[in-house]
Design a protein around this motif. Structure first.
Motif, short mmCIF file in Angstrom:
data_model
loop_
_atom_site.label_atom_id
_atom_site.label_comp_id
_atom_site.label_asym_id
_atom_site.label_seq_id
_atom_site.Cartn_x
_atom_site.Cartn_y
_atom_site.Cartn_z
N PHE A 72 7.94 -5.65 -9.97
CA PHE A 72 8.72 -6.14 -8.73
C PHE A 72 7.86 -7.25 -8.14
N ASP A 73 6.89 -8.03 -8.99
CA ASP A 73 5.99 -8.96 -8.59
C ASP A 73 5.32 -8.89 -7.17
N ILE A 74 4.73 -7.48 -7.07
CA ILE A 74 3.63 -7.34 -6.23
C ILE A 74 2.29 -7.80 -6.83
N GLN A 75 1.62 -8.51 -6.27
CA GLN A 75 0.40 -9.05 -6.75
C GLN A 75 -0.97 -8.39 -6.21
N HIS A 76 -0.90 -7.77 -5.18
CA HIS A 76 -1.98 -7.21 -4.61
C HIS A 76 -1.64 -6.05 -4.14
N ASP A 77 -2.30 -4.67 -4.48
CA ASP A 77 -2.26 -3.56 -3.83
C ASP A 77 -3.45 -3.04 -3.22
N TYR A 78 -3.26 -2.25 -1.92
CA TYR A 78 -4.43 -1.86 -1.18
C TYR A 78 -4.40 -0.46 -0.95
N SER A 79 -3.91 0.34 -2.19
CA SER A 79 -3.82 1.73 -2.21
C SER A 79 -5.29 2.45 -2.78
N MET A 80 -6.14 1.72 -3.29
CA MET A 80 -7.23 2.34 -3.97
C MET A 80 -8.26 3.03 -3.12
N GLY A 81 -7.94 4.38 -2.91
CA GLY A 81 -8.75 5.20 -2.04
C GLY A 81 -7.88 6.60 -1.84
N TYR A 82 -8.39 7.29 -1.22
CA TYR A 82 -7.78 8.71 -1.37
C TYR A 82 -6.97 8.77 0.23
N GLY A 83 -6.00 9.75 0.11
CA GLY A 83 -5.39 10.08 1.24
C GLY A 83 -5.63 11.46 1.77
N ARG A 116 0.86 -1.22 -0.09
CA ARG A 116 -0.20 -0.04 -0.09
C ARG A 116 1.02 1.18 0.14
N GLN A 117 0.65 2.13 -0.86
CA GLN A 117 1.41 3.45 -0.91
C GLN A 117 1.57 4.33 0.12
N HIS A 118 2.53 4.58 0.62
CA HIS A 118 2.73 5.62 1.83
C HIS A 118 2.18 7.00 1.42
N TYR A 119 1.30 7.63 2.27
CA TYR A 119 0.59 8.64 1.79
C TYR A 119 -0.46 8.39 0.66
N ILE A 120 -0.81 7.24 0.39
CA ILE A 120 -1.58 6.84 -0.82
C ILE A 120 -1.29 7.73 -1.91
N PHE A 127 -0.16 7.66 -5.53
CA PHE A 127 0.20 6.81 -6.57
C PHE A 127 -0.26 7.51 -8.01
N THR A 128 0.43 7.17 -9.23
CA THR A 128 0.16 7.77 -10.36
C THR A 128 0.06 6.92 -11.45
N LEU A 129 -1.03 7.07 -12.04
CA LEU A 129 -1.64 5.80 -13.03
C LEU A 129 -0.98 6.39 -14.38
N PRO A 130 -0.32 5.53 -15.26
CA PRO A 130 -0.27 4.02 -14.94
C PRO A 130 1.11 3.50 -14.19
N TYR A 131 1.93 4.46 -13.92
CA TYR A 131 3.26 4.12 -13.85
C TYR A 131 3.54 3.85 -12.35
N THR A 132 2.88 4.16 -11.34
CA THR A 132 2.98 3.23 -9.94
C THR A 132 2.94 1.89 -9.75
N PHE A 133 1.74 1.50 -10.57
CA PHE A 133 1.30 0.12 -10.57
C PHE A 133 1.97 -0.56 -11.53
N GLU A 134 2.56 0.00 -12.48
CA GLU A 134 3.34 -0.89 -13.42
C GLU A 134 4.76 -1.17 -12.84
N HIS A 135 5.15 -0.30 -11.66
CA HIS A 135 6.62 -0.73 -11.13
C HIS A 135 6.12 -1.66 -10.16
#
Length: 430
Positions: free
Chosen positions: A319-330, A301-305, A307-315
């Motif tokens: 690096f083999d991350i399969q599940h991300d829990y950042s989908m919300g607002y900070g 989950r991204q610190h301070y939520i 993330f920028t689409l699509p770049y953050t999720f591409e990275h």
């Protein structure tokens, strides 16, 4: 099985049908462009086109799912009986193009368009359609699908759906593991000079528990209420303005992570700096894996939520991350993707569904406290709103709390009791 007739099979349509039918409703489907196949089909046919197809359930298609670029969309909302909707239709069995509308919200289409960023460089929630039109606090997609499934059932009674049940998943971000302990002489002296505190002296002398130390308390709650939470640790090797964690090289920090990894699933809270220097992301993953007893790290989950689409999720995928829990607002609580459901990320820039699964949260303590200026009692009412909203659609409610909110720091007085009160409500039998 459901047969979806359309004039063109696109990756966007395939993606949204998988989400609606297979992942949410639990029904197999097939997409066809052949009217001959439709003639011999005895099940439910959904006609997603502008053509007439006798005996089918018609949802006249708009253009979004057949476009191959990213362009501003003409979004005009309207009020249906129980919810807001857009891409309105006339002469169809359903009020609006639910396929295009779900795709627009789920893909975060608007975040690929030019927009102003907030002070942290994030997509500002004020830019979102959900905020502008007043449905940010509603799991709108789930509400649509409840209505859609009922109307399909009335049209074709033999259809059966999987049973959805409400689920609650507590998660925790460990940004600063302790307030005073294990910070070293330099940081503690600087902290004392900036804000003299007898509490700091007592903690360092071993006469008082660190106010951010809520770990045993939380573990006892999890055992009592039979919860299986996720913990996300910030393990930046260098501190900075936004990365103020205890060094992961500190023996006590190593011990804390190891203890949690032995009991719970542990994920990475990528540092602020890793947003700008991606090689740090790999280093932090390796660090957390080592501290977790060589367990693979596949959740984040991204610190301070941030993330920028699509770049953050591409990275993350790289690096083999399969599940991300950042989908919300900070910056505000609510449903950023307008759903309680987990879903595969669709990369519009590459026009493909990825294998990264996004798990949306709807409530974070820091939003209530810092951004919305709520006290513990007001935050409880907000929590209850999201609890009721998720439960009404038999969805999953994911919350974010921080260890410092649930300790003994006077700044967060009442939050610990509020959280326990909420867990009692969530755990009550039906």
């Amino acid at each position: 099985m459901i047969l979806v007739y359309t004039h063109t099979v696109s990756t966007r349509l395939q993606y949204v049908c998988e989400f609606i039918f297979k992942e949410t409703l639990g029904i197999d489907f097939e997409i066809t462009t052949s009217k001959e196949i439709c003639k011999d089909f005895t099940g439910l046919i959904i006609n997603y086109s502008k053509e007439d197809l006798p005996g089918s359930f018609k949802v006249e298609s708009t253009e979004l799912l057949f476009e191959k670029d990213i362009r501003p969309q003409d979004i005009i909302t309207f009020q249906a009986e129980n919810y807001i909707a857009f891409f309105k239709l006339n002469g169809s069995h359903f009020l609006f193009d639910i396929f295009a509308a779900v795709f627009y919200l789920l893909s975060r289409y608007e975040e690929y368009l030019p927009h102003e960023k907030d002070s942290y460089g994030r997509f500002a929630h004020q830019n979102s359609l959900a905020f502008k039109e007043g449905f940010l606090d509603q799991p709108l997609i789930n509400m649509w699908l409840q209505d859609f499934s009922q109307i399909l059932k009335a049209f074709f009674p033999p259809i059966n759906y999987k049973q959805l049940t409400f689920k609650f998943l507590p998660t925790y971000d460990i940004d600063i593991a302790w307030s005073f302990k294990n910070k070293g002489v330099k940081r503690n002296v600087g902290g004392f000079l900036n804000n003299p505190s007898f509490s700091r002296m007592k903690v360092l002398a071993g006469a008082e528990k660190d106010p951010f130390d809520s770990y045993q308390y939380l573990h006892e709650l999890h055992v009592q209420y039979k919860l299986k939470p996720l913990y996300f640790f910030l393990v930046a090797l260098e501190t900075g303005r936004y990365d103020k964690n205890i060094s992961p090289l500190h023996s006590e920090m190593k011990k804390l992570i190891k203890e949690h990894a032995a009991i719970y699933e542990v994920g990475l809270h990528p540092s602020w700096k890793s947003n700008e220097d991606k090689k740090l992301l790999k280093e932090e993953i390796k660090c957390l894996e080592k501290l977790s007893g060589e367990k693979r790290v596949t959740i984040s989950r991204q610190h301070y939520i941030k993330f920028t689409l699509p770049y953050t999720f591409e990275h993350l995928i790289n690096f083999d991350i399969q599940h991300d829990y950042s989908m919300g607002y900070g910056s505000i609580n609510g449903f950023r993707a307008s759903t309680t459901s987990s879903f595969y990320w669709y990369d519009i820039a590459k026009e493909q569904r990825t294998n990264l699964i996004l798990h949306p949260f709807c409530f974070m303590d820091a939003n209530s406290f810092y951004e919305q200026d709520y006290d513990a009692e007001e935050a409880f009412e907000e929590l209850m709103h999201y609890y009721r909203a998720c439960k009404k659609v038999n969805g999953q409610m994911i919350t974010i709390f921080h260890n410092n909110f649930l300790g003994t720091d006077i700044k967060f007085k009442g939050w610990k009791e509020m959280y326990e009160k909420f867990l009692r409500v969530v755990s009550e039998p039906e």
